[in-house]
Write a protein that holds these residues in place. Structure first.
Motif, PDB file in Angstrom:
ATOM      1  N   LYS A  39       0.898  -1.296   0.246  1.00 39.12           N
ATOM      2  CA  LYS A  39      -0.345   0.002   0.025  1.00 39.12           C
ATOM      3  C   LYS A  39       0.914   0.902   0.447  1.00 39.12           C
ATOM      4  CE  LYS A  39      -3.393  -2.459   0.119  1.00 39.12           C
ATOM      5  NZ  LYS A  39      -5.205  -2.290  -1.211  1.00 39.12           N
ATOM      6  N   LEU A  69      -1.852   0.321  10.223  1.00 40.01           N
ATOM      7  CA  LEU A  69      -1.407   1.873   9.634  1.00 40.01           C
ATOM      8  C   LEU A  69      -1.008   2.927  10.427  1.00 40.01           C
ATOM      9  CD1 LEU A  69      -0.291   3.312   7.483  1.00 40.01           C
ATOM     10  CD2 LEU A  69      -3.042   3.713   6.890  1.00 40.01           C
ATOM     11  N   VAL A 189      -7.855   2.435   3.014  1.00 43.26           N
ATOM     12  CA  VAL A 189      -6.558   1.158   3.101  1.00 43.26           C
ATOM     13  C   VAL A 189      -7.192   0.053   1.942  1.00 43.26           C
ATOM     14  CG1 VAL A 189      -5.490  -1.068   4.848  1.00 43.26           C
ATOM     15  CG2 VAL A 189      -6.282   1.364   5.469  1.00 43.26           C
TER      16      VAL A 189
END
Length: 330
Positions: A39, A69, A189
């Motif tokens: 990502k 994250l 995400v």
């Protein structure tokens, strides 16, 4: 290609220089990507918001790594980090702090809440009541907390990284417009690729990658990087482009609530940070176009007609970007 290799080979420098910003940001990015695999754009937006002195809202379904994250960003920077688990019974004083009376000293002593940190992780923010959510309004907009008639400043850098589940899930309270407007950007995400999910099985099977993540930058480094980002040049044409883009959301028939003037400021500040991460001393149209959806879409409310036709705010912003003339270079 890494952030550090985008600069023209002048090597690392102090965090307050162009080369230093890229070098330090590259270390933070690499550290975060040991936890968040596959990502890179999500990590880049998170770094952009950090350097633009904004706040980040991460919205997605459970289990895709929202909290991971936020934790990865907090651990990659050597600064104070506090986590708030938002629940329906959470009180505003649980966030801002409370004054306690000491009978022996005959005086009140303020016990600061978790908001007194450099990075505040708000987990599942939309599970708390609107009254508790509102406790963050002053903190996020003015970097200060007012409790018992006294105003206390917050230390730089200060960033709220909040996660939330989609509003149609059980046990959630929609964030009010004023709260959403204080978040510089909203990202999702999303599901990982098949290969990233296979790699995740290997890396997460024995222990959590967060346990091995060490800080690669200090709070002072981030402050110096933020100061450099403020010097990034925004030409008059680029400023007008940002204003025209935001103004178009206010006149669109697909929207019943357009973006605020705060959104314009956030868009320009984020574009400065994005340009710095690209090794440039000036903002270009690509910076604004890349950030338009994450910075603007969460502030917009679609009209009834748009909802019936399933036109999302993200699509409306993308359409505006596609038709708006690009300013000529100066």
């Amino acid at each position: 290609m890494s952030l550090g290799t985008r600069y023209n080979g002048q090597g690392d420098g102090p965090p307050g220089s162009a080369a230093g910003v890229i070098a330090v940001a590259d270390r933070i990015r690499q550290a975060m990507e040991t936890v968040i695999e596959g990502k890179p754009e999500v990590v880049r937006i998170a770094l952009t918001v950090l350097l633009a002195e904004g706040h980040l809202l991460i919205e997605d379904i459970p289990g895709v790594g929202k909290t991971m994250l936020a934790k990865a960003l907090g651990r990659a920077v050597d600064c104070s980090v506090q986590r708030i688990q938002f629940t329906p019974d959470l009180l505003p004083s649980d966030i801002t702090g409370v004054s306690v009376y000491h009978q022996e000293r005959h005086e009140f002593e303020f016990n600061p809440g978790p908001v007194f940190a450099n990075i505040v992780l708000g987990d599942e923010i939309n599970r708390a009541s609107p009254k508790t959510q509102a406790a963050l309004l002053e903190c996020m907009a003015e970097m200060q907390v007012s409790v018992d008639g006294e105003t206390r400043p917050l230390e730089r850098p200060f960033m709220v990284v909040a996660t939330q589940n989609p509003g149609d899930m059980e046990g959630t309270y929609p964030l009010p417009e004023a709260q959403r407007d204080r978040f510089m950007a909203r990202i999702s995400v999303g599901y990982p690729t098949a290969q990233a999910e296979l790699d995740m099985i290997d890396s997460h099977s024995a222990s959590s990658p967060l346990d091995e993540l060490a800080a690669v930058a200090a709070a002072a480094d981030v402050r110096s990087m933020v100061d450099h980002v403020r010097t990034i040049h925004v030409a008059p044409g680029m400023r007008r482009y940002a204003v025209d883009l935001v103004t178009a959301t206010r006149t669109s028939r697909a929207l019943r609530l357009g973006a605020s003037p705060r959104a314009t400021l956030h868009l320009v500040r984020a574009a400065r940070a994005y340009a710095a991460l690209e090794g440039r001393e000036y903002v270009v149209p690509d910076d604004v176009q890349t950030l338009a959806v994450p910075v603007l879409a969460h502030r917009l409310l679609p009209s009834a007609e748009a909802q019936m036709e399933r036109h999302t705010p993200e699509r409306v912003v993308s359409d505006i970007v596609a038709r708006l003339p690009i300013p000529a270079p100066h």
